[in-house]
Design an enzyme around this catalytic site. Structure first.
Site, PDB file in Angstrom:
ATOM      1  N   LYS A 133       0.656  -1.225   0.102  1.00 48.74           N
ATOM      2  CA  LYS A 133       0.082   0.050  -0.015  1.00 48.74           C
ATOM      3  C   LYS A 133       0.745   1.169   0.070  1.00 48.74           C
ATOM      4  CE  LYS A 133      -4.380  -2.244   1.437  1.00 48.74           C
ATOM      5  NZ  LYS A 133      -5.284  -2.088   2.471  1.00 48.74           N
ATOM      6  N   ARG A 139      -3.268 -10.120   4.921  1.00 50.11           N
ATOM      7  CA  ARG A 139      -3.565 -10.459   3.577  1.00 50.11           C
ATOM      8  C   ARG A 139      -2.449  -9.698   2.889  1.00 50.11           C
ATOM      9  NH1 ARG A 139      -6.244  -7.383  -0.318  1.00 50.11           N
ATOM     10  NH2 ARG A 139      -7.719  -8.463  -1.694  1.00 50.11           N
TER      11      ARG A 139
END
Length: 295
Positions: A223, A262
């Site tokens: 991210k 994840r």
């Protein structure tokens, strides 16, 4: 390790943080858009993630990158159903990453064992009633609005308190629709309607989020806030160049007992989780003695 109700064995028998492998079958994902949009290639990728150690393969057919547009439900179904069917037939535990009740129901019928909804049921009014009729676990992520506008929704008084309160509002709403709270997993939604500092503040207070009383899923992989942290003269670190930092977060999250992480690349994450587990075992008795002495 506390698992959500409805998680099938052997997953429910694991006494460690689970690793969820990301499989985007979209042409426009922020990380690997288009690489796995062909069903055969997607199934092969899912099998590879499983062989590398993924406990669950999370199949998503709609991009949630910042600014992404929604796609028609039939397009999403066309993307995900063949992949879910193929992976389930091969014995792979599959979760479906969707904000739509129709897609969730179809994929669970096809054998998916978990529903991962980045909107926490807020994007589709039918999701709550749909999940109330099913027995699989359901991931409720913190979400303030669609990808198209989420960058405008980043104002918080106290991000940890606000995210906690907003997650519990969703839990209460879903329970009111008949969803069993015992099947819920919470996700603070790193990167969704959050600036870089908000993500770090949430990661620094995982104890508060765990104190809500639900299994916790953390998705930090690749991210933007990691790219910002690792930026050099040429700008933010490349997507693949963020994996080691993501593994560090996975290890730290596993060390405090989050339910699952994840990630895009699984093998190194499994190693990180194993290290965290061994670390916790080795420190456990010493910490216990220290606490006794403090009394």
């Amino acid at each position: 390790m506390r698992h959500p109700d409805g998680l099938p064995p052997p997953l429910s028998d694991l006494d460690r943080t689970l690793v969820m492998g990301i499989l985007n079958v979209t042409p426009d994902s922020f990380s690997d858009g288009g690489r796995w949009s062909d069903p055969e290639r997607a199934i092969a990728r899912g099998l590879s993630l499983w062989e590398q150690g993924a406990d669950v393969v999370d199949v998503g057919g709609e991009s949630t990158r910042p600014g992404a547009d929604r796609i028609p439900v039939l397009a999403e179904l066309d993307r995900v159903i063949p992949v879910v069917v193929g992976l389930v037939a091969a014995g792979v535990p599959v979760s479906i990453d969707t904000m739509r009740a129709e897609v969730a129901a179809a994929c669970v019928e096809a054998g998916a064992c978990l529903v991962n909804d980045v909107s926490g049921g807020a994007a589709d009014p039918e999701m709550g009633p749909c999940m109330a009729e099913m027995t699989v676990p359901y991931v409720v992520m913190h979400w303030r609005g669609p990808s198209k506008i989420m960058s405008q929704l980043t104002s918080y008084d106290d991000v940890v308190a606000d995210v906690s309160d907003e997650l519990m509002t969703r839990v209460d709403a879903l329970a009111g629709q008949g969803v069993d709270p015992g099947r819920l997993i919470l996700d603070p939604g790193l990167g969704f309607a959050k600036e870089s500092q908000h993500n770090w503040q949430l990661l620094g207070r995982l104890d508060v989020l765990q104190g809500l009383g639900f299994p916790l899923l953390i998705g930090a992989s690749r991210k933007r806030f990691l790219g910002d942290l690792l930026a050099g003269p040429a700008g933010p670190r490349s997507l693949e160049g963020r994996d080691a930092a993501g593994d560090a977060i996975s290890a730290l999250a596993a060390s405090v007992g989050v339910w699952a992480v994840r990630v895009h690349e699984v093998a190194a994450t499994r190693d990180a989780v194993a290290v965290a587990q061994a670390w916790g075992r080795s420190w456990g008795p010493s910490l216990g003695m220290a606490r006794e002495e403090d009394r």
